[in-house]
Design a protein around this motif. Structure first.
Motif, PDB file in Angstrom:
ATOM      1  N   GLN A 436     -16.542 -11.191  13.630  1.00  0.00           N
ATOM      2  CA  GLN A 436     -16.550  -9.090  15.010  1.00  0.00           C
ATOM      3  C   GLN A 436     -15.366  -8.064  15.016  1.00  0.00           C
ATOM      4  OE1 GLN A 436     -19.186  -8.025  13.667  1.00  0.00           O
ATOM      5  NE2 GLN A 436     -20.557  -9.788  13.234  1.00  0.00           N
ATOM      6  N   SER A 437     -14.488  -9.203  16.274  1.00  0.00           N
ATOM      7  CA  SER A 437     -13.407  -8.727  16.782  1.00  0.00           C
ATOM      8  C   SER A 437     -12.648  -9.688  16.303  1.00  0.00           C
ATOM      9  CB  SER A 437     -14.277  -8.736  18.651  1.00  0.00           C
ATOM     10  OG  SER A 437     -13.825 -10.195  18.682  1.00  0.00           O
ATOM     11  N   THR A 438     -10.925  -9.221  17.525  1.00  0.00           N
ATOM     12  CA  THR A 438      -9.528  -9.886  17.221  1.00  0.00           C
ATOM     13  C   THR A 438      -9.818 -11.151  18.017  1.00  0.00           C
ATOM     14  OG1 THR A 438      -9.129  -8.300  18.899  1.00  0.00           O
ATOM     15  CG2 THR A 438      -8.570  -7.434  17.080  1.00  0.00           C
ATOM     16  N   LEU A 439     -11.047 -11.379  19.058  1.00  0.00           N
ATOM     17  CA  LEU A 439     -10.619 -12.483  19.473  1.00  0.00           C
ATOM     18  C   LEU A 439     -10.805 -13.944  18.554  1.00  0.00           C
ATOM     19  CD1 LEU A 439     -12.773 -12.523  22.008  1.00  0.00           C
ATOM     20  CD2 LEU A 439     -10.810 -12.337  22.160  1.00  0.00           C
ATOM     21  N   ALA A 440     -11.339 -13.950  16.847  1.00  0.00           N
ATOM     22  CA  ALA A 440     -10.649 -14.098  15.638  1.00  0.00           C
ATOM     23  C   ALA A 440      -9.546 -15.124  15.844  1.00  0.00           C
ATOM     24  CB  ALA A 440     -12.002 -13.658  14.759  1.00  0.00           C
ATOM     25  N   ALA A 540      -1.964  -7.721  23.817  1.00  0.00           N
ATOM     26  CA  ALA A 540      -2.416  -6.755  23.187  1.00  0.00           C
ATOM     27  C   ALA A 540      -4.065  -7.306  23.362  1.00  0.00           C
ATOM     28  CB  ALA A 540      -3.159  -7.373  21.471  1.00  0.00           C
ATOM     29  N   THR A 541      -4.930  -6.266  23.870  1.00  0.00           N
ATOM     30  CA  THR A 541      -6.139  -6.272  24.757  1.00  0.00           C
ATOM     31  C   THR A 541      -7.170  -6.336  23.469  1.00  0.00           C
ATOM     32  OG1 THR A 541      -5.717  -4.820  26.120  1.00  0.00           O
ATOM     33  CG2 THR A 541      -7.634  -5.359  25.914  1.00  0.00           C
ATOM     34  N   PRO A 542      -8.058  -7.548  23.694  1.00  0.00           N
ATOM     35  CA  PRO A 542      -9.292  -7.742  22.470  1.00  0.00           C
ATOM     36  C   PRO A 542      -9.777  -6.878  22.376  1.00  0.00           C
ATOM     37  CG  PRO A 542      -8.980  -9.615  24.237  1.00  0.00           C
ATOM     38  CD  PRO A 542      -8.812  -8.682  24.901  1.00  0.00           C
ATOM     39  N   HIS A 543     -10.253  -7.162  20.614  1.00  0.00           N
ATOM     40  CA  HIS A 543     -10.735  -5.650  20.395  1.00  0.00           C
ATOM     41  C   HIS A 543     -12.058  -5.715  18.998  1.00  0.00           C
ATOM     42  CE1 HIS A 543      -8.363  -3.780  17.393  1.00  0.00           C
ATOM     43  NE2 HIS A 543      -7.650  -4.525  17.851  1.00  0.00           N
ATOM     44  N   TYR A 544     -12.875  -4.505  19.241  1.00  0.00           N
ATOM     45  CA  TYR A 544     -14.171  -5.069  18.063  1.00  0.00           C
ATOM     46  C   TYR A 544     -13.473  -4.485  17.313  1.00  0.00           C
ATOM     47  CZ  TYR A 544     -17.684  -6.669  20.171  1.00  0.00           C
ATOM     48  OH  TYR A 544     -18.849  -7.415  20.996  1.00  0.00           O
TER      49      TYR A 544
END
Ligand SMILES: [Zn+2]
Length: 557
Positions: A436-440, A540-544
């Motif tokens: 779902q998100s850039t946390l990946a 960078a801020t995490p985002h969907y």
């Protein structure tokens, strides 16, 4: 995987290296993985001791466990970040206990009423407010999924249009067609389900678990029915969440709800031209299901007791080092509550919840320790949040996501722990929310540095995505991940995981006597602290991702 700008990548690698060197050199000088695992397990030993009586939401035992967590947070130099300058955030709950021995449920076929045995044939739900008396025809609506955005709707089909559900009880099974993504099917089990039920004018729902969706046998499902159900209190608190984030709120209007024993479910389908066995075969292959009236009614009289309790979340802060980014927060979280004392299993009545989720709380504490013993603070602030009432429907985390004790828009990510399962060596992690998100990207990068494979959940039909506190943050538009030790099908690790679910999950056997891989737990804790730091330091801020269905909640923030 998203490609990062090269400058950013360089920063990441440096920070990762720094944090590894910093944390491990200072914190664990002379300690090997096994010894660090013992420090972690020491927290579990305190929280899952039989004297802690299973840490039920609202109990004095939960408060005792909470006091331990607060003392540990203080010892690591964390600041209180709850309400009124303290570590706690009190949450009020409406409690409903359904009294099965005073209640009844009957199947009415051709005018003849056949009593159902509560506990054997079915159990009554305790989470949503029950209707006292019910008399309504049954309609089978397949998977019970309402997903207009995917052009899929079991609540309004060619076979059973929405108008035919008015005044009915819908019957549905778990799972869904293969062409719908797993997280979307799971999402449909939450607020969209109740909304679809209301919009159709249905009076209730009966779910039939499938073998694929059941982690343990019917006996344990039935013994859980005496547990008190809870909702966020209908008073001001719950209403405020409802106004701001409808998806996080509880619906307080009464609805009939029950779960039918799959071994007894043929009696619902008799005389319809369909069998439950045929439905199960289709569901197992993730094929479309027929929808049809079952030609029977249910009458029920539900007797329950209502009360209220209060129980706190716990919130502590490590303020970030960057003058700008310190105003932003990365959450590390786990839940402290478990099931309390209940029906005896293997001669034990205390449901200790050692893995579920004393283990996750212990890792949050270890993360705090690692940060406290690392020279450089992360750039963003870290918020250590311990939730109450997870076992009652993610209630503590839903309350926190709706009423955060820091500015809502300042929360940039949640990394959640719920039964991360260090019962075999750590080679792979199954991560909820990865697609779902850039946390990946952060998880994969830190995983690579720790030689851990980062993978998506291979069993989406278990609905893990919506069954842990990270989902509350997904619904509030905040990128979130949750972690479990991974395996491959058929491997000894897979057998250990399935065996654990069958024997110990939500059983009295999830206690301190179970085997645990202390070295693997310590390796996971090192990975987790590095991941928290990496997310907190990322410019960078995490985002969907644009492709994520859940980006809609981020857009609504
Ligand atoms: Zn649980």
């Amino acid at each position: 995987m998203r490609v990062r700008p090269s400058g950013c990548f360089g920063v990441m690698v440096c920070l990762l290296g720094c944090s590894l060197a910093g944390a491990q050199a200072v914190a664990v000088a002379g300690l090997n993985d096994e010894a660090r695992g013992k420090v972690w397990w020491g927290h579990v030993e305190y929280l899952a001791d039989p004297a802690m009586k299973g840490r039920l939401t609202g109990s004095a035992d939960y408060l005792k466990a909470a006091a331990y967590v607060v003392d540990e947070f203080k010892s690591f130099g964390l600041k209180p970040a709850g309400v009124d300058g303290g570590f706690y955030q009190p949450v009020k709950f409406d409690v409903q206990r359904v009294l099965a021995d005073k209640s009844s449920m009957n199947l009415v076929v051709d005018g003849r009423s056949e009593p159902l045995v509560l506990g054997k044939d079915a159990i009554l739900g305790s989470r949503s407010a029950q209707k006292g008396q019910v008399n309504a025809p049954l309609v089978f609506i397949g998977y019970g999924l309402h997903l207009p955005e995917a052009k899929y709707d079991d609540f309004d089909s060619a076979e059973v249009p929405a108008a035919e559900l008015k005044g009915k009880i819908v019957v549905y099974i778990n799972g869904g067609p293969a062409d719908l993504p797993g997280p979307l099917k799971s999402f449909a089990r939450t607020s969209p389900f109740v909304k679809a039920l209301r919009d159709a004018g249905a009076v209730g729902a009966i779910s039939i678990p499938t073998p694929k969706s059941m982690d343990f046998g019917w006996q344990r499902v039935a013994s859980g029915a005496s547990q008190p159900g809870m909702r966020l209190a209908a008073t001001a608190d719950g209403a405020a969440v409802a106004a701001k984030h409808p998806a996080l709120a509880d619906d307080h209007r009464p609805l009939f709800s029950a779960t039918f024993n799959p071994a007894e479910a043929e009696k619902l389908f008799a005389g319809t031209g369909h069998t439950f066995a045929e439905i199960l075969t289709l569901a197992d292959a993730q094929r479309p299901l027929p929808r049809f009236a079952l030609g029977k009614s249910v009458t029920a009289s539900v007797v329950g007791e209502s009360s209220q309790v209060e129980s706190p979340n716990i919130v502590a802060e490590l303020t970030g080092s960057d003058p700008v980014l310190e105003k932003e927060y990365v959450l590390v979280s786990a839940h402290l509550d478990h099931l309390g004392v209940g029906a005896p299993i293997n001669g034990k009545t205390v449901y200790s919840g050692a893995m579920d989720d004393a283990s996750g709380v212990a890792t949050v504490l270890e993360t705090a320790r690692i940060f406290s013993q690392t020279k450089s603070r992360p750039k963003r602030s870290i918020l250590f949040v311990i939730f109450t009432a997870e076992e009652k429907g993610l209630l503590g985390s839903r309350y926190f996501a709706g009423h955060p004790t820091v500015p809502e828009k300042a929360i940039k990510a949640d990394l959640n722990l719920d039964m991360f399962m260090p019962i075999f060596p750590l080679k792979k992690l199954h991560v909820q929310g990865l697609e779902q998100s850039t946390l990946a990207d952060d998880a994969e990068k830190v995983g690579a540095a720790h030689t851990i494979v980062i993978a998506v959940d291979p069993e989406p039909d278990r609905n893990s995505f919506i069954r842990t506190d990270q989902y509350s943050f997904v619904q509030a538009g905040i990128p979130a991940l949750a972690f479990k030790f991974g395996w491959t099908y058929g491997s000894p690790e897979y057998k250990a995981w399935r065996g654990w679910l069958a024997q110990r999950y939500h059983s009295t056997d999830d206690d301190l006597t179970q085997p645990v891989d202390l070295a693997a737990a310590a390796q996971f804790n090192a990975f987790f602290a590095d991941l928290a730091r990496t997310v907190a330091d990322d410019p960078a801020t995490p985002h969907y991702r644009d492709t994520s269905f859940f980006k809609r909640f981020e857009a609504e923030r």
